[in-house]
Write a protein that holds these residues in place. Structure first.
Motif, PDB file in Angstrom:
ATOM      1  N   SER A  71      -8.053  41.869  49.058  1.00  0.00           N
ATOM      2  CA  SER A  71      -6.693  42.366  48.253  1.00  0.00           C
ATOM      3  C   SER A  71      -6.732  42.402  46.800  1.00  0.00           C
ATOM      4  O   SER A  71      -5.581  42.835  46.053  1.00  0.00           O
ATOM      5  CB  SER A  71      -5.677  41.250  48.901  1.00  0.00           C
ATOM      6  OG  SER A  71      -5.976  40.007  48.305  1.00  0.00           O
ATOM      7  N   ARG A  72      -7.750  41.845  46.225  1.00  0.00           N
ATOM      8  CA  ARG A  72      -7.873  41.898  44.774  1.00  0.00           C
ATOM      9  C   ARG A  72      -8.634  42.927  44.434  1.00  0.00           C
ATOM     10  O   ARG A  72      -9.859  43.201  44.387  1.00  0.00           O
ATOM     11  CB  ARG A  72      -8.672  40.571  44.184  1.00  0.00           C
ATOM     12  CG  ARG A  72      -7.878  39.303  44.632  1.00  0.00           C
ATOM     13  CD  ARG A  72      -6.529  39.087  44.019  1.00  0.00           C
ATOM     14  NE  ARG A  72      -5.232  39.639  44.996  1.00  0.00           N
ATOM     15  CZ  ARG A  72      -4.040  39.838  44.661  1.00  0.00           C
ATOM     16  NH1 ARG A  72      -3.784  39.723  43.583  1.00  0.00           N
ATOM     17  NH2 ARG A  72      -3.205  40.263  45.665  1.00  0.00           N
ATOM     18  N   LEU A 132      -3.847  40.517  57.252  1.00  0.00           N
ATOM     19  CA  LEU A 132      -3.486  39.509  56.235  1.00  0.00           C
ATOM     20  C   LEU A 132      -3.840  40.157  54.672  1.00  0.00           C
ATOM     21  O   LEU A 132      -3.009  39.862  53.968  1.00  0.00           O
ATOM     22  CB  LEU A 132      -4.846  38.380  56.367  1.00  0.00           C
ATOM     23  CG  LEU A 132      -4.445  37.206  57.261  1.00  0.00           C
ATOM     24  CD1 LEU A 132      -5.633  36.454  57.709  1.00  0.00           C
ATOM     25  CD2 LEU A 132      -3.165  36.630  57.084  1.00  0.00           C
ATOM     26  N   ARG A 133      -4.676  41.119  54.587  1.00  0.00           N
ATOM     27  CA  ARG A 133      -5.071  41.734  53.594  1.00  0.00           C
ATOM     28  C   ARG A 133      -3.759  42.636  53.058  1.00  0.00           C
ATOM     29  O   ARG A 133      -3.251  42.477  51.713  1.00  0.00           O
ATOM     30  CB  ARG A 133      -6.076  42.724  53.488  1.00  0.00           C
ATOM     31  CG  ARG A 133      -6.452  43.547  52.418  1.00  0.00           C
ATOM     32  CD  ARG A 133      -7.496  44.521  52.235  1.00  0.00           C
ATOM     33  NE  ARG A 133      -7.707  45.453  51.320  1.00  0.00           N
ATOM     34  CZ  ARG A 133      -6.947  46.579  51.445  1.00  0.00           C
ATOM     35  NH1 ARG A 133      -6.256  47.056  52.213  1.00  0.00           N
ATOM     36  NH2 ARG A 133      -7.169  47.427  50.397  1.00  0.00           N
ATOM     37  N   ILE A 142      -8.854  34.404  55.937  1.00  0.00           N
ATOM     38  CA  ILE A 142      -7.972  34.217  54.859  1.00  0.00           C
ATOM     39  C   ILE A 142      -8.767  34.514  53.436  1.00  0.00           C
ATOM     40  O   ILE A 142      -8.450  35.185  52.526  1.00  0.00           O
ATOM     41  CB  ILE A 142      -7.413  32.951  54.841  1.00  0.00           C
ATOM     42  CG1 ILE A 142      -6.315  32.649  55.930  1.00  0.00           C
ATOM     43  CG2 ILE A 142      -6.633  32.643  53.188  1.00  0.00           C
ATOM     44  CD1 ILE A 142      -5.553  31.311  55.985  1.00  0.00           C
ATOM     45  N   MET A 143     -10.167  34.003  53.451  1.00  0.00           N
ATOM     46  CA  MET A 143     -10.954  34.054  51.986  1.00  0.00           C
ATOM     47  C   MET A 143     -11.363  35.541  52.133  1.00  0.00           C
ATOM     48  O   MET A 143     -11.267  36.026  50.986  1.00  0.00           O
ATOM     49  CB  MET A 143     -12.120  33.168  52.403  1.00  0.00           C
ATOM     50  CG  MET A 143     -11.656  31.812  52.243  1.00  0.00           C
ATOM     51  SD  MET A 143     -13.229  30.857  52.512  1.00  0.00           S
ATOM     52  CE  MET A 143     -14.058  30.844  50.808  1.00  0.00           C
ATOM     53  N   LEU A 144     -11.951  36.219  53.321  1.00  0.00           N
ATOM     54  CA  LEU A 144     -12.187  37.772  53.062  1.00  0.00           C
ATOM     55  C   LEU A 144     -10.989  38.529  52.918  1.00  0.00           C
ATOM     56  O   LEU A 144     -10.994  39.450  51.806  1.00  0.00           O
ATOM     57  CB  LEU A 144     -12.765  37.921  54.457  1.00  0.00           C
ATOM     58  CG  LEU A 144     -13.425  39.599  54.774  1.00  0.00           C
ATOM     59  CD1 LEU A 144     -14.189  39.694  53.699  1.00  0.00           C
ATOM     60  CD2 LEU A 144     -13.848  39.598  55.927  1.00  0.00           C
ATOM     61  N   SER A 190     -12.217  30.660  62.150  1.00  0.00           N
ATOM     62  CA  SER A 190     -11.587  32.068  61.779  1.00  0.00           C
ATOM     63  C   SER A 190     -10.464  32.288  60.946  1.00  0.00           C
ATOM     64  O   SER A 190     -10.391  32.894  60.142  1.00  0.00           O
ATOM     65  CB  SER A 190     -11.069  32.706  63.406  1.00  0.00           C
ATOM     66  OG  SER A 190     -12.114  32.500  64.358  1.00  0.00           O
ATOM     67  N   LEU A 191      -9.638  31.364  60.946  1.00  0.00           N
ATOM     68  CA  LEU A 191      -8.474  31.238  59.890  1.00  0.00           C
ATOM     69  C   LEU A 191      -9.056  31.215  58.562  1.00  0.00           C
ATOM     70  O   LEU A 191      -8.685  32.092  57.470  1.00  0.00           O
ATOM     71  CB  LEU A 191      -7.265  30.470  59.982  1.00  0.00           C
ATOM     72  CG  LEU A 191      -6.385  30.546  61.189  1.00  0.00           C
ATOM     73  CD1 LEU A 191      -5.262  29.533  61.327  1.00  0.00           C
ATOM     74  CD2 LEU A 191      -5.484  32.102  60.532  1.00  0.00           C
TER      75      LEU A 191
END
Length: 313
Positions: free
Chosen positions: A121-122, A178-179, A114-116, A109-110
């Motif tokens: 966020s970019r 996270l985003r 994190i990747m998503l 899940s992490l």
């Protein structure tokens, strides 16, 4: 123009502090004593149920019978209930299953979150807006039990440990947090690394993640608690009792008050079986101990990780 004065003026203390008690400041001894008493009462109300559960799990049959079910302080503490449960195989196997699901599920899940979150966020990344809209829609439109079951069945995951991980591997709220935190990182750092020839993977692992340790730790705690406490997916998808996680055992033998059979507990030859209340209390204690041990190490990251990631962006 004359300013209107309040009907009941608020009293200001010598240091500019306000108090609801007439003639007393927020830092005066009576006010501090009142706050201390209120906090003490709240602490007692929170700790008393935990003390009763732990004490009952350590009590013998005579004490449980005398107390009428729950013991506040055992006279002769005994670990017979824990020994019977862990030696019987049911609880020890369930704890191993829950620990494995929690570790594997939290790691997957992490990584996926994190990747998503980094991709979202970019600005200008491929499929940025459609994927973000799908993520937000998943928070509003939750699939029902029957469609979820049919999907898991179609993927041949019934009675598989993967049915406890894959359906809840990505949480939209955690990805949004996270985003938001990734977007708060100064863009100049990422641009300078990209000018130096760093790839997106290097930027993520060497710049973004080291600056996001607090948020990642808190999100990891959220995922770990979710996997450890989950029982509904196991109730739906796991048919074999030998594959039950700890929370399903807790629900079956504590919430539903099902009786433990002789093959699920183990006692020494000639020794009496611990009372049912002690066995149920011991199961409850064993189910909360791992989270109680892990939480203090991550608690200091809670405010920083959640508040910064939720406010900024």
């Amino acid at each position: 123009m004359t300013a209107l004065s309040p009907a009941h003026p608020v009293r200001r203390g010598p240091r500019g502090s306000y108090s609801a008690i007439p003639g007393e400041t927020a830092g005066s001894p009576p006010w501090r004593a009142l706050k201390s008493v209120i906090l003490l009462v709240c602490v007692v109300l929170v700790l008393l149920p935990f003390l009763a559960i732990v004490s009952t799990s350590l009590a013998d049959a005579a004490q449980v019978t005398k107390a009428g079910g729950y013991v506040l302080w055992p006279d002769r503490p005994s670990f017979a209930a824990y020994s019977a449960l862990l030696s019987g195989g049911l609880v020890s196997k369930a704890m191993l299953v829950s620990a494995g699901i929690t570790v594997v599920g939290t790691a997957l899940s992490l990584i996926s979150s994190i990747m998503l979150a980094y991709g979202l966020s970019r600005p200008g990344s491929f499929g940025h807006r459609p994927v973000l809209m799908l993520l937000l829609m998943s928070m509003l439109f939750v699939p029902g039990v029957i469609p979820s079951y049919l999907m898991v069945k179609q993927l041949h995951l019934i009675n598989s440990y993967w049915s406890l991980i894959l359906p809840s591997m990505i949480n939209a709220f955690n990805v949004i947090v996270l985003r938001s935190f990734f977007m708060s990182i100064p863009r100049e750092l990422i641009d300078s690394a990209r000018i130096d020839g760093a790839s997106e993977v290097s930027i993520l692992t060497r710049i973004v993640l080291p600056l996001s340790k607090a948020s990642v730790a808190v999100i990891g705690l959220f995922y770990a608690v979710t996997y450890w406490n989950a029982f509904f997916n196991a109730l739906l998808y796991i048919n074999d009792a030998a594959k039950w996680p700890m929370q399903l055992v807790l629900r079956t033998y504590v919430v539903n008050n099902a009786a433990l059979s002789g093959g699920q507990v183990d006692v020494a030859a000639g020794a009496p079986l611990p009372p049912a209340q002690s066995l149920q209390a011991a199961i409850l204690v064993l189910s909360i101990v791992p989270i109680v041990i892990v939480y203090p190490f991550l608690q200091r990251h809670m405010n920083k990780g959640v508040m910064v990631g939720a406010v900024k962006g």
